[in-house]
Enzyme design. Sequence first.
Site, short mmCIF file in Angstrom:
data_model
loop_
_atom_site.label_atom_id
_atom_site.label_comp_id
_atom_site.label_asym_id
_atom_site.label_seq_id
_atom_site.Cartn_x
_atom_site.Cartn_y
_atom_site.Cartn_z
N ASP A 194 0.82 -1.22 0.00
CA ASP A 194 0.00 0.00 0.00
C ASP A 194 0.85 1.27 0.00
O ASP A 194 0.44 2.30 0.51
CB ASP A 194 -0.96 0.03 1.20
CG ASP A 194 -1.78 -1.24 1.34
OD1 ASP A 194 -2.42 -1.63 0.35
OD2 ASP A 194 -1.77 -1.84 2.43
N HIS B 237 -3.92 -1.40 -6.72
CA HIS B 237 -3.13 -0.26 -7.17
C HIS B 237 -4.08 0.85 -7.65
O HIS B 237 -4.82 0.66 -8.61
CB HIS B 237 -2.17 -0.68 -8.28
CG HIS B 237 -1.10 -1.61 -7.79
ND1 HIS B 237 -0.17 -2.19 -8.61
CD2 HIS B 237 -0.81 -2.05 -6.54
CE1 HIS B 237 0.65 -2.96 -7.89
NE2 HIS B 237 0.26 -2.88 -6.64
#
Length: 432
Positions: A14, A42
């Site tokens: 992340d 993403h």
Amino acid sequence: MGNNVVVLGTQWGDEGKGKIVDLLTEDAKYVVRYQGGHNAGHTLVIDGQKTVLHLIPSGILRNNVKCIIGNGVVLSPEALIKEMSGLEDRGVPVRERLFISEACPLILPYHVALDQAREAARGKKAIGTTGRGIGPAYEDKVARRGLRVGDLFDMASFAEKLQEVMAFHNFQLEHFYKVEPVSYEAVLEQAKGYAELLTSMVIDVTNELDAARKRGDKIMFEGAQGTLLDIDHGTYPYVTSSNTTAGGVAAGSGFGPRHLGYILGIAKAYCTRVGAGPFPTELFDEVGDHLGTKGHEFGATTGRKRRCGWFDAVAMRRAIQINSVTGFCLTKLDVLDGLKEIKICTGYQMPDGSIAEVSPMAADAFENVTPIFETMPGWSETTFGAKTLAELPQTALDYIKRIEELTGVPVDIISTGPDRNETIIKVHPFSA
């Protein structure tokens, strides 16, 4: 440094890899996913429009880029088709630019059932998987019983192999986990439905990439998750099931390791983690809440709230060792705006009183460390959307410089917002 760039996470995932891959692929001809599956999330923001990709490489929004899913990726046909449809509805010609290795293991419904049954059985000791079948699919690969994209070329043989592997897994589901088995007929019919599409996208990935290299084409390898979640080098057992590190590129794509050039490590200006596992710098106070709220720290894949903490230079040094990181991209600097003081973890005090400068390997050892912090002044000015170093306050520049000093690696890119143009590029990886 060469035309072949690796972009990977150096924390617990992340970190903002998707935005950076999308930004840098303006100059690339290929973007390659080499590990993980649709457990990745993403997020790209382009001219205010948000796109979340889980399986398809982040270069898909660039007209000049060919996207490849390498053999190290476990592929869910259902997830792929859903993602393709969403992009095609927006006018993105996915089928013209997306290619797949025939050696990709398939994630099928029984993998998902196993993943979820196991997490439920673990109770409070659950690892915190996404429940999407990633781990069981990798298990089948290593056990040499998994089905691969290439098996879809011969459906008679596929049906035979499927029956054998499903008998094995359904026995577990019924007799050990006490849940309903998965229907063989339903899975087979599903497979027949997407076989033609998947096989039409198959190419010889190794040959394609080698030819591209010889032509001098720029190739980007897009990592998923982060170094500290690596199956071998992460906080085991609270890890993912693939090699998220630079070493996974060659194994997961067939691209020769000697030809890799710049390794770009992506790191947030603070740390986050989703799910269970050790997190030495985790914050449980209003500062942690502030980071989570301002940073919108919710998983793109699961929607789970992320745990937040201070930047950990100790864990970062381990990530640098493992990946041979050339330079960093520091993301979400703007989330620190408004904090009176900012802390950086510079060392771990071990139970025996010694000081560790790099993080331990196992989760148990991680759990027993005491972080040593250095406090720096924060800044009241906004860094959001800054495009040059001159727009950053001196205290923000001092913070970046201190990270460079503690890690021994330069911060070559700074992200100051979610949009691709909200970025400061000091050194471009393809030009380094």
